[in-house]
Design a protein around this motif. Structure first.
Motif, PDB file in Angstrom:
ATOM      1  N   SER A  95      22.373   6.508  48.382  1.00  0.00           N
ATOM      2  CA  SER A  95      22.500   7.085  47.069  1.00  0.00           C
ATOM      3  C   SER A  95      21.413   8.318  47.301  1.00  0.00           C
ATOM      4  N   PHE A  96      21.748   8.957  46.040  1.00  0.00           N
ATOM      5  CA  PHE A  96      20.835  10.437  46.068  1.00  0.00           C
ATOM      6  C   PHE A  96      19.965  10.197  44.619  1.00  0.00           C
ATOM      7  N   TRP A  97      18.817  10.414  44.593  1.00  0.00           N
ATOM      8  CA  TRP A  97      18.158  10.543  43.430  1.00  0.00           C
ATOM      9  C   TRP A  97      18.166  11.784  42.887  1.00  0.00           C
ATOM     10  N   LEU A  98      18.965  11.802  41.315  1.00  0.00           N
ATOM     11  CA  LEU A  98      19.115  12.809  40.670  1.00  0.00           C
ATOM     12  C   LEU A  98      18.022  12.849  39.726  1.00  0.00           C
ATOM     13  N   SER A  99      17.244  11.771  39.157  1.00  0.00           N
ATOM     14  CA  SER A  99      16.178  11.985  38.136  1.00  0.00           C
ATOM     15  C   SER A  99      15.494  10.726  38.008  1.00  0.00           C
ATOM     16  N   GLU A 100      14.417  10.505  37.408  1.00  0.00           N
ATOM     17  CA  GLU A 100      13.633   9.403  37.408  1.00  0.00           C
ATOM     18  C   GLU A 100      14.166   8.197  37.309  1.00  0.00           C
ATOM     19  N   THR A 101      15.564   8.337  36.423  1.00  0.00           N
ATOM     20  CA  THR A 101      16.250   6.921  36.313  1.00  0.00           C
ATOM     21  C   THR A 101      17.721   6.913  36.815  1.00  0.00           C
ATOM     22  N   LYS A 102      18.152   8.186  37.480  1.00  0.00           N
ATOM     23  CA  LYS A 102      19.366   8.420  37.917  1.00  0.00           C
ATOM     24  C   LYS A 102      19.811   8.617  39.378  1.00  0.00           C
ATOM     25  N   PHE A 103      20.759   7.915  39.715  1.00  0.00           N
ATOM     26  CA  PHE A 103      21.065   7.811  41.161  1.00  0.00           C
ATOM     27  C   PHE A 103      22.572   8.121  41.249  1.00  0.00           C
ATOM     28  N   THR A 104      23.046   8.571  42.311  1.00  0.00           N
ATOM     29  CA  THR A 104      24.803   8.657  42.630  1.00  0.00           C
ATOM     30  C   THR A 104      24.919   8.377  44.066  1.00  0.00           C
ATOM     31  N   ALA A 105      25.897   7.772  44.434  1.00  0.00           N
ATOM     32  CA  ALA A 105      26.026   7.273  45.744  1.00  0.00           C
ATOM     33  C   ALA A 105      27.197   8.232  46.364  1.00  0.00           C
ATOM     34  N   ALA A 106      27.000   8.545  47.548  1.00  0.00           N
ATOM     35  CA  ALA A 106      27.771   9.338  48.399  1.00  0.00           C
ATOM     36  C   ALA A 106      28.090   8.780  49.890  1.00  0.00           C
ATOM     37  N   ASP A 116      32.940  19.235  47.113  1.00  0.00           N
ATOM     38  CA  ASP A 116      33.011  20.019  45.687  1.00  0.00           C
ATOM     39  C   ASP A 116      32.215  19.169  44.741  1.00  0.00           C
ATOM     40  N   ASP A 117      32.790  17.546  44.516  1.00  0.00           N
ATOM     41  CA  ASP A 117      32.235  16.868  43.516  1.00  0.00           C
ATOM     42  C   ASP A 117      30.812  16.650  43.534  1.00  0.00           C
ATOM     43  N   LEU A 118      30.480  16.346  44.984  1.00  0.00           N
ATOM     44  CA  LEU A 118      28.880  16.040  45.017  1.00  0.00           C
ATOM     45  C   LEU A 118      28.037  17.311  44.864  1.00  0.00           C
ATOM     46  N   TYR A 119      28.406  18.460  45.325  1.00  0.00           N
ATOM     47  CA  TYR A 119      27.905  19.632  45.270  1.00  0.00           C
ATOM     48  C   TYR A 119      27.796  20.075  43.954  1.00  0.00           C
ATOM     49  N   ASP A 120      28.861  19.856  42.881  1.00  0.00           N
ATOM     50  CA  ASP A 120      28.543  20.238  41.467  1.00  0.00           C
ATOM     51  C   ASP A 120      27.584  19.342  40.884  1.00  0.00           C
ATOM     52  N   LEU A 121      27.413  17.750  41.203  1.00  0.00           N
ATOM     53  CA  LEU A 121      26.600  17.253  40.725  1.00  0.00           C
ATOM     54  C   LEU A 121      25.210  17.341  40.943  1.00  0.00           C
ATOM     55  N   MET A 122      24.916  17.772  42.395  1.00  0.00           N
ATOM     56  CA  MET A 122      23.584  18.125  42.685  1.00  0.00           C
ATOM     57  C   MET A 122      23.108  19.314  42.227  1.00  0.00           C
ATOM     58  N   VAL A 123      24.104  20.282  41.917  1.00  0.00           N
ATOM     59  CA  VAL A 123      23.522  21.524  41.211  1.00  0.00           C
ATOM     60  C   VAL A 123      23.115  21.419  39.832  1.00  0.00           C
ATOM     61  N   LYS A 124      23.872  20.663  39.064  1.00  0.00           N
ATOM     62  CA  LYS A 124      23.843  20.213  37.686  1.00  0.00           C
ATOM     63  C   LYS A 124      22.426  19.673  37.497  1.00  0.00           C
ATOM     64  N   TYR A 125      21.997  18.757  38.285  1.00  0.00           N
ATOM     65  CA  TYR A 125      20.684  17.899  38.277  1.00  0.00           C
ATOM     66  C   TYR A 125      19.607  18.834  39.164  1.00  0.00           C
TER      67      TYR A 125
END
Length: 170
Positions: free
Chosen positions: A55-66, A82-91
């Motif tokens: 999992s990647f930590w996106l914010s205090e309470t948000k995670f995403t798996a890859a 592209d999907d993970l990159y866009d998500l990481m840039v967004k956060y």
């Protein structure tokens, strides 16, 4: 060159909502991290592939798996799909603007500047890759000495759970 046969069937985008080279649950925003794991896929084509799922930590309470394929010849820390990159840039977890993108990662209490690529050829654009430098920096290992005699599941996967915290970006 990466091909769908290099991945377990569940990573080939055939399931509803599935993406090529990812589980259908990858890139979803969740409240809890997944349990990280290292696993080996024993392909029918005699090509064994080692994977790291975390999992990647996106914010205090948000995670995403890859899920990442280990490529021992890949000199950069990460290649993001592209999907993970866009998500990481967004956060705002990837710093953009220089000749290469990077992110700060806290690994076992030590800060690392990690290079992030998102410019591989089209055939690899859907794949997440972890390079050997990052694999070693994370302290990952796979405890199967003789992979020909280890038990595998119906997808030809050998599981080897590791204890590891979600990757935190500073």
């Amino acid at each position: 060159m990466l091909l769908p046969v290099d991945y377990p069937v569940s990573f080939r985008g055939d399931s509803p909502g599935g993406k090529l080279y990812a589980l259908s649950t990858d890139y979803h925003i969740e409240d809890q991290p997944i349990q990280p794991e290292v696993f080996l896929f024993k392909g029918n084509n005699s090509r064994n592939r080692l994977f790291f799922r975390t999992s990647f930590w996106l914010s205090e309470t948000k995670f995403t798996a890859a899920t990442f394929l280990l490529d021992a010849g890949f000199c950069t820390h990460f290649q993001f799909s592209d999907d993970l990159y866009d998500l990481m840039v967004k956060y705002k977890r990837v710093a953009q603007g220089g000749p290469t993108d990077y992110m700060m990662v806290n690994i076992h209490g030590v800060q690392h500047d990690c290079l992030v690529q998102n410019d591989l050829p089209h055939i690899h654009k859907s794949a997440n890759v972890i390079g050997l430098p990052m694999f070693f920096a994370l302290g990952l290992k796979f405890d199967a000495l003789n992979i020909d005699n280890v038990p595998m599941d119906k997808e030809r996967v050998v599981r080897n759970n590791v204890k590891f915290e979600p990757l935190k970006f500073l």
